[in-house]
Design an enzyme around this catalytic site. Structure first.
Site, PDB file in Angstrom:
ATOM      1  N   GLU A  58     -23.677  93.533  22.217  1.00 37.23           N
ATOM      2  CA  GLU A  58     -25.055  93.460  22.321  1.00 37.23           C
ATOM      3  C   GLU A  58     -25.307  94.824  23.393  1.00 37.23           C
ATOM      4  OE1 GLU A  58     -24.516  89.394  21.483  1.00 37.23           O
ATOM      5  OE2 GLU A  58     -23.330  90.542  22.823  1.00 37.23           O
ATOM      6  N   HIS A 127     -23.239  79.252  28.487  1.00 33.67           N
ATOM      7  CA  HIS A 127     -24.143  79.158  27.556  1.00 33.67           C
ATOM      8  C   HIS A 127     -25.566  78.683  27.915  1.00 33.67           C
ATOM      9  CE1 HIS A 127     -20.754  80.277  25.138  1.00 33.67           C
ATOM     10  NE2 HIS A 127     -21.254  80.349  24.173  1.00 33.67           N
TER      11      HIS A 127
END
Length: 320
Positions: A58, A127
């Site tokens: 990312e 998450h």
């Protein structure tokens, strides 16, 4: 009737057809048609130079997108989940958000960073992060949260055309939600919220996954007329829409999935108290996630999050 997944795809496809400077990059967006099939078929239409599979980094592909935006392109960067997007916060907060200001306007920054935010279902604490409390705090970022196909398409098209950095928050468990989307092109203005349900007795402000939950709660109320507002854009916030509703109903409940401490709901509550104090007939109430890492166990996950019953009880208490 189309799904949010299809609405997002339509928005990106239409904008890429309209403007050759728009491209999509992220993990699995091309060969795999997207982790959630949002970009299904786009590689076949636009080719590998405009629908680009990125390595699992990312930091890397967000930085590349930032550089491309500075160079005059209009990147759409897909985060497989904003939990992973946290890896790129340095690129987002210290580069993308600040360059236009620090360059004295010499650079525009037409960058869209989109992907699912918050909890999905039984994915555990790492998450299940909510990033809107972090990102709405940063000058230079526009933050949008969508809950319907209509809003998803209209706001994503506006985001792609925007010359500033736009954080676009979606939800894994809402991609299959269906709704009406008109034929032809339309845009929804950034910075404007919408009254999703008219009411007289209490105002409920909710966004993302909390919008359908709050609408369901409003339907279950007996003898209480609840007005439900979706801000759509969390930064900049359409404060006047909320103020006008509170001046009519004299009560406010803010529903958000994130833990309540220093969250978006806290800002809304503070601003309503400052601007509408004399109009309030009850304290501003917030229904938010518990201040705990989100558990994996299904029953504990449910206990940590807002529910229809929690919203109904909160309304009943402020209207009593």
């Amino acid at each position: 009737m189309i799904t949010i997944r299809e609405a997002l795809r339509q928005a990106m496809t239409e904008e890429m057809r309209r403007d050759p400077d728009v491209f999509l990059m992220g993990e699995e967006v091309a060969e795999y048609d997207g982790a959630y099939k949002v970009s299904k078929g786009m590689l076949a239409e636009f080719g590998a130079q405009r629908v680009i599979d990125a390595p699992i980094s990312e930091v890397g592909f967000t930085g590349l997108g930032a550089g491309a935006a500075m160079a005059g392109l209009r990147p759409i960067i897909e985060m497989m989940t904003w939990n992973f997007g946290i890896q790129a916060f340095d690129q987002i907060l210290n580069s993308a958000a600040k360059v236009r200001y620090m360059s004295g306007g010499q650079f525009s920054f037409p960058l869209v960073l989109r992907g699912p935010n918050g909890i999905a279902h039984m994915l555990g604490a790492t998450h299940s992060q909510h990033v809107e409390p972090f990102l709405t705090h940063v000058p230079g970022l526009i933050v949008i949260a969508i809950a319907t196909p209509y809003d998803a398409k209209g706001l994503l098209k506006s985001a792609i055309r925007c010359d500033d950095v736009v954080i676009f928050l979606e939800s894994e468990i809402m991609y299959g939600q269906k709704g009406e989307v008109p034929d032809g092109e339309y845009l929804i203005p950034i910075g404007k919220g919408e009254v999703k349900r008219q009411g007289e007795d209490v105002t409920i402000v909710a966004w993302g996954k909390m919008l359908p939950l709050s609408l369901k709660a409003a339907e279950q109320l007996q003898g209480i007329s609840a007005e439900v507002i979706d801000p759509l854009t969390l930064q900049p916030l359409d404060e006047e829409l909320i103020f006008a509703s509170v001046r009519k109903t004299h009560r406010l409940i803010v529903v958000e999935e994130a833990p309540g401490f220093a969250a978006v709901g806290a800002q809304i509550a503070a601003r309503v108290q400052e601007a509408c104090f004399d109009d309030l007939d009850a304290p501003v109430t917030r229904v938010s996630g518990e201040f705990v890492p989100i558990p994996y166990a299904e029953h504990l996950e449910a206990a940590a999050l807002p529910s229809v019953d929690k919203v109904v009880r909160a309304v009943q208490e402020v209207v009593a």
